[in-house]
Motif scaffolding. Sequence first.
Motif, PDB file in Angstrom:
ATOM      1  N   LEU A 291       6.344   2.281  -5.234  1.00  0.00           N
ATOM      2  CA  LEU A 291       5.616   1.304  -6.027  1.00  0.00           C
ATOM      3  C   LEU A 291       4.227   1.792  -6.376  1.00  0.00           C
ATOM      4  O   LEU A 291       3.622   2.584  -5.661  1.00  0.00           O
ATOM      5  CB  LEU A 291       5.512  -0.015  -5.259  1.00  0.00           C
ATOM      6  CG  LEU A 291       6.842  -0.703  -4.943  1.00  0.00           C
ATOM      7  CD1 LEU A 291       6.593  -1.992  -4.182  1.00  0.00           C
ATOM      8  CD2 LEU A 291       7.644  -0.974  -6.218  1.00  0.00           C
ATOM      9  N   ASP A 292       3.723   1.271  -7.490  1.00  0.00           N
ATOM     10  CA  ASP A 292       2.387   1.603  -7.965  1.00  0.00           C
ATOM     11  C   ASP A 292       1.421   0.573  -7.409  1.00  0.00           C
ATOM     12  O   ASP A 292       1.444  -0.593  -7.821  1.00  0.00           O
ATOM     13  CB  ASP A 292       2.379   1.579  -9.504  1.00  0.00           C
ATOM     14  CG  ASP A 292       1.054   2.033 -10.089  1.00  0.00           C
ATOM     15  OD1 ASP A 292       0.063   2.152  -9.336  1.00  0.00           O
ATOM     16  OD2 ASP A 292       1.001   2.254 -11.315  1.00  0.00           O
ATOM     17  N   ARG A 293       0.552   0.969  -6.483  1.00  0.00           N
ATOM     18  CA  ARG A 293      -0.361   0.017  -5.863  1.00  0.00           C
ATOM     19  C   ARG A 293      -1.439  -0.479  -6.827  1.00  0.00           C
ATOM     20  O   ARG A 293      -2.185  -1.399  -6.510  1.00  0.00           O
ATOM     21  CB  ARG A 293      -1.010   0.604  -4.633  1.00  0.00           C
ATOM     22  CG  ARG A 293      -0.121   0.632  -3.399  1.00  0.00           C
ATOM     23  CD  ARG A 293       0.460  -0.739  -3.075  1.00  0.00           C
ATOM     24  NE  ARG A 293      -0.524  -1.770  -2.913  1.00  0.00           N
ATOM     25  CZ  ARG A 293      -0.988  -2.199  -1.742  1.00  0.00           C
ATOM     26  NH1 ARG A 293      -0.539  -1.670  -0.612  1.00  0.00           N
ATOM     27  NH2 ARG A 293      -1.859  -3.165  -1.666  1.00  0.00           N
ATOM     28  N   LYS A 294      -1.557   0.114  -8.014  1.00  0.00           N
ATOM     29  CA  LYS A 294      -2.483  -0.448  -9.016  1.00  0.00           C
ATOM     30  C   LYS A 294      -1.978  -1.810  -9.471  1.00  0.00           C
ATOM     31  O   LYS A 294      -2.753  -2.665  -9.894  1.00  0.00           O
ATOM     32  CB  LYS A 294      -2.609   0.479 -10.230  1.00  0.00           C
ATOM     33  CG  LYS A 294      -3.248   1.821  -9.947  1.00  0.00           C
ATOM     34  CD  LYS A 294      -3.613   2.541 -11.231  1.00  0.00           C
ATOM     35  CE  LYS A 294      -2.398   2.882 -12.078  1.00  0.00           C
ATOM     36  NZ  LYS A 294      -1.520   3.854 -11.425  1.00  0.00           N
ATOM     37  N   ALA A 295      -0.660  -2.027  -9.378  1.00  0.00           N
ATOM     38  CA  ALA A 295      -0.100  -3.331  -9.705  1.00  0.00           C
ATOM     39  C   ALA A 295      -0.617  -4.340  -8.705  1.00  0.00           C
ATOM     40  O   ALA A 295      -0.833  -4.041  -7.532  1.00  0.00           O
ATOM     41  CB  ALA A 295       1.427  -3.281  -9.657  1.00  0.00           C
TER      42      ALA A 295
END
Length: 298
Positions: A291-295
């Motif tokens: 997952l993209d933690r910027k989300a």
Amino acid sequence: MSRKVILTCALTGAGDTTGKSEHVPVTPEQIAADAIAAARAGASVVHVHVRDVATGQGSRDVELYREVVRLVGASDVDPVINLTAGMGGDLVIDPSDPTAQLPGTDLVSGLERLPHVEQLLPEICTIDCGSLNFGEGSQIYVSTPDMLREGAARIKELGVKPEMEIFDTGQLWFANVMVAEGLIAPPPLYQLCMGIPYGAPASPGLLNAMVHLLPEGAQWTSFAIGRDQLRWVAQSVLLGGHVRVGLEDNLYLRKGVKATNAQLVEEAGKIIDSLGDAVATPDEARDILQLDRKAGAA
């Protein structure tokens, strides 16, 4: 060797369940409180619908989603947040005049189902991978190939992981097509939804067949509704999948005993543990799903 199993809690859904159990959360505060309690009970992921506060019916109001996300983010837990993007596909027709739409219809384009995803950037959002005769009567859930391709492309642009919700084998076929076309970033995430009339029956043999149709490297989870929910935890784990429980799909801990979301998570955790595996922490789930933690930072 113990495997890490992602445990999702589907908190409230959009079904007509608020009058059937006092535990079904309705307001953003109630939904967020249940998400926090589920995370404390061991949920790796919380799957979020929102409801109109006055009527209790499912809603697409971005501000309701925003408040749930804010409250969970301000808490002492950090579950992966998965926002539904399935709302806006409901078509209720008059069987004597199929061109007439009846009350209960909420039908918008694929992109119009995504404003809350665009604004809030959750780590995961759902995408329902096909149309379906939804139970008895004249309600249809509409999700065409054109809608799906357009929505999947936009979700990929946003850097959000789509959880492809699969309600029947033809939907799995089309999800695999989207993966092959590069519309879904690796690893693809499939949710095999069993027992919803009239989609895939809650049959262990059918689940096994669907799992064997998944592409190499896919991550997948599965759930079944009602009395099959907790036993389906074992079905999914034994086939190498992840699991989902929660009041969206089942209101009971056992016959005659109404459940809370946290109780269902606790029971699922016991089943996973009894099978020799372990529930993934939210950060372990993030690693598994890449997952993209910027989300979620919006």
